[in-house]
Design a protein around this motif. Structure first.
Motif, PDB file in Angstrom:
ATOM      1  N   LEU A  32      40.222  47.956 -40.839  1.00 15.85           N
ATOM      2  CA  LEU A  32      39.570  49.266 -40.795  1.00 15.85           C
ATOM      3  C   LEU A  32      38.670  49.419 -39.573  1.00 15.85           C
ATOM      4  N   ASP A  33      38.122  48.315 -39.068  1.00 12.72           N
ATOM      5  CA  ASP A  33      37.328  48.387 -37.836  1.00 12.72           C
ATOM      6  C   ASP A  33      38.195  48.748 -36.642  1.00 12.72           C
ATOM      7  N   ARG A  34      39.436  48.252 -36.624  1.00  8.75           N
ATOM      8  CA  ARG A  34      40.340  48.535 -35.507  1.00  8.75           C
ATOM      9  C   ARG A  34      41.065  49.862 -35.664  1.00  8.75           C
ATOM     10  N   LEU A  35      41.029  50.441 -36.849  1.00  8.24           N
ATOM     11  CA  LEU A  35      41.780  51.660 -37.134  1.00  8.24           C
ATOM     12  C   LEU A  35      41.083  52.880 -36.545  1.00  8.24           C
ATOM     13  N   THR A  36      41.840  53.715 -35.859  1.00  6.92           N
ATOM     14  CA  THR A  36      41.284  54.937 -35.286  1.00  6.92           C
ATOM     15  C   THR A  36      42.053  56.137 -35.825  1.00  6.92           C
ATOM     16  N   VAL A  37      41.508  57.317 -35.608  1.00  8.72           N
ATOM     17  CA  VAL A  37      42.162  58.541 -36.054  1.00  8.72           C
ATOM     18  C   VAL A  37      43.500  58.702 -35.339  1.00  8.72           C
ATOM     19  N   ARG A  38      43.537  58.329 -34.102  1.00  8.14           N
ATOM     20  CA  ARG A  38      44.774  58.444 -33.318  1.00  8.14           C
ATOM     21  C   ARG A  38      45.880  57.585 -33.926  1.00  8.14           C
ATOM     22  N   LYS A  39      45.541  56.365 -34.349  1.00  9.01           N
ATOM     23  CA  LYS A  39      46.536  55.502 -34.966  1.00  9.01           C
ATOM     24  C   LYS A  39      47.023  56.064 -36.302  1.00  9.01           C
ATOM     25  N   VAL A  40      46.111  56.657 -37.067  1.00  9.83           N
ATOM     26  CA  VAL A  40      46.498  57.254 -38.350  1.00  9.83           C
ATOM     27  C   VAL A  40      47.433  58.433 -38.122  1.00  9.83           C
ATOM     28  N   ILE A  41      47.094  59.295 -37.158  1.00  5.34           N
ATOM     29  CA  ILE A  41      47.941  60.461 -36.866  1.00  5.34           C
ATOM     30  C   ILE A  41      49.307  60.010 -36.345  1.00  5.34           C
ATOM     31  N   ALA A  42      49.347  58.973 -35.544  1.00  5.94           N
ATOM     32  CA  ALA A  42      50.625  58.489 -35.020  1.00  5.94           C
ATOM     33  C   ALA A  42      51.476  57.855 -36.117  1.00  5.94           C
ATOM     34  N   PHE A  43      50.860  57.381 -37.194  1.00  6.49           N
ATOM     35  CA  PHE A  43      51.594  56.722 -38.272  1.00  6.49           C
ATOM     36  C   PHE A  43      52.144  57.714 -39.301  1.00  6.49           C
ATOM     37  N   ILE A  44      51.640  58.953 -39.340  1.00  6.11           N
ATOM     38  CA  ILE A  44      52.083  59.949 -40.322  1.00  6.11           C
ATOM     39  C   ILE A  44      53.585  60.248 -40.199  1.00  6.11           C
ATOM     40  N   PRO A  45      54.156  60.477 -39.004  1.00  9.28           N
ATOM     41  CA  PRO A  45      55.608  60.711 -38.938  1.00  9.28           C
ATOM     42  C   PRO A  45      56.431  59.532 -39.453  1.00  9.28           C
ATOM     43  N   VAL A  46      55.950  58.317 -39.252  1.00  9.55           N
ATOM     44  CA  VAL A  46      56.662  57.146 -39.751  1.00  9.55           C
ATOM     45  C   VAL A  46      56.698  57.166 -41.277  1.00  9.55           C
ATOM     46  N   VAL A  47      55.577  57.517 -41.895  1.00  9.31           N
ATOM     47  CA  VAL A  47      55.520  57.599 -43.357  1.00  9.31           C
ATOM     48  C   VAL A  47      56.466  58.678 -43.868  1.00  9.31           C
ATOM     49  N   ILE A  48      56.505  59.818 -43.195  1.00 12.01           N
ATOM     50  CA  ILE A  48      57.403  60.903 -43.608  1.00 12.01           C
ATOM     51  C   ILE A  48      58.859  60.461 -43.513  1.00 12.01           C
ATOM     52  N   LEU A  49      59.232  59.811 -42.425  1.00  9.50           N
ATOM     53  CA  LEU A  49      60.616  59.353 -42.268  1.00  9.50           C
ATOM     54  C   LEU A  49      60.972  58.276 -43.286  1.00  9.50           C
ATOM     55  N   ILE A  50      60.071  57.335 -43.521  1.00 13.96           N
ATOM     56  CA  ILE A  50      60.337  56.289 -44.518  1.00 13.96           C
ATOM     57  C   ILE A  50      60.501  56.918 -45.898  1.00 13.96           C
ATOM     58  N   GLY A  51      59.636  57.880 -46.231  1.00 17.78           N
ATOM     59  CA  GLY A  51      59.756  58.559 -47.527  1.00 17.78           C
ATOM     60  C   GLY A  51      61.066  59.317 -47.651  1.00 17.78           C
ATOM     61  N   ALA A  52      61.488  59.958 -46.584  1.00 19.86           N
ATOM     62  CA  ALA A  52      62.736  60.717 -46.628  1.00 19.86           C
ATOM     63  C   ALA A  52      63.947  59.795 -46.766  1.00 19.86           C
ATOM     64  N   TYR A  53      63.977  58.693 -46.050  1.00 20.83           N
ATOM     65  CA  TYR A  53      65.114  57.779 -46.155  1.00 20.83           C
ATOM     66  C   TYR A  53      65.102  57.008 -47.472  1.00 20.83           C
TER      67      TYR A  53
END
Length: 153
Positions: A32-53
């Motif tokens: 959580l110390d290394r986690l930034t908003v940019r990393k979270v936003i960049a990970f959202i499309p990956v979650v959507i694609l994984i959920g869809a597949y």
């Protein structure tokens, strides 16, 4: 038998608790110390694609557009940053030139003031006042200071 009982009722649960503490508290806090908003936003499309597949459901076009926008947000932010930086450098260049012009103008004003001779010197043909000669002789002048008067007293 006593060692076996102690090991499985005392040492093994403590080792499992220590491992859980390390993973769930220490390593999670480091993540959580290394986690930034940019990393979270960049990970959202990956979650959507994984959920869809994973569910094998079709993705609505809106989610695809949101995913594309989130994927390209780095490019948009870099272009925006370059635009801001170019404006800042332009402003700094103008301020630097204005400061140089003000400095040269100040130097010109000082040079012109010296030409006008602000100190009001005497004219060349004005008579010079004669100097007053002191009334004491050369021998007395050696004792004019404070120390000379102390020596005479």
């Amino acid at each position: 038998m006593k060692q076996w009982w102690r090991r499985w009722t005392y040492e093994v649960p403590l080792a499992i608790g220590d491992a859980l503490w390390d993973v769930l508290v220490v390593q999670l806090a480091a993540l959580l110390d290394r986690l930034t908003v940019r990393k979270v936003i960049a990970f959202i499309p990956v979650v959507i694609l994984i959920g869809a597949y994973y569910h094998s459901i079709p993705i609505p076009p809106e989610l695809m557009l949101i995913g594309d926008f989130l994927a390209y947000i780095d490019i948009f932010s870099a272009l925006f940053l370059l635009g801001v930086l170019s404006r800042i450098t332009t402003i700094l260049f103008v301020v630097k030139q204005a400061a140089a012009r003000i400095a040269s103008l100040g130097g010109d004003v000082v040079a012109r003031m010296q030409r006008f001779d602000v100190r009001h010197r005497r004219q060349r043909g004005a008579p010079v006042r004669p100097r007053r000669k002191s009334e004491s002789s050369e021998d007395d002048r050696a004792y004019d200071g404070v120390w000379g008067q102390v020596a005479l007293a």
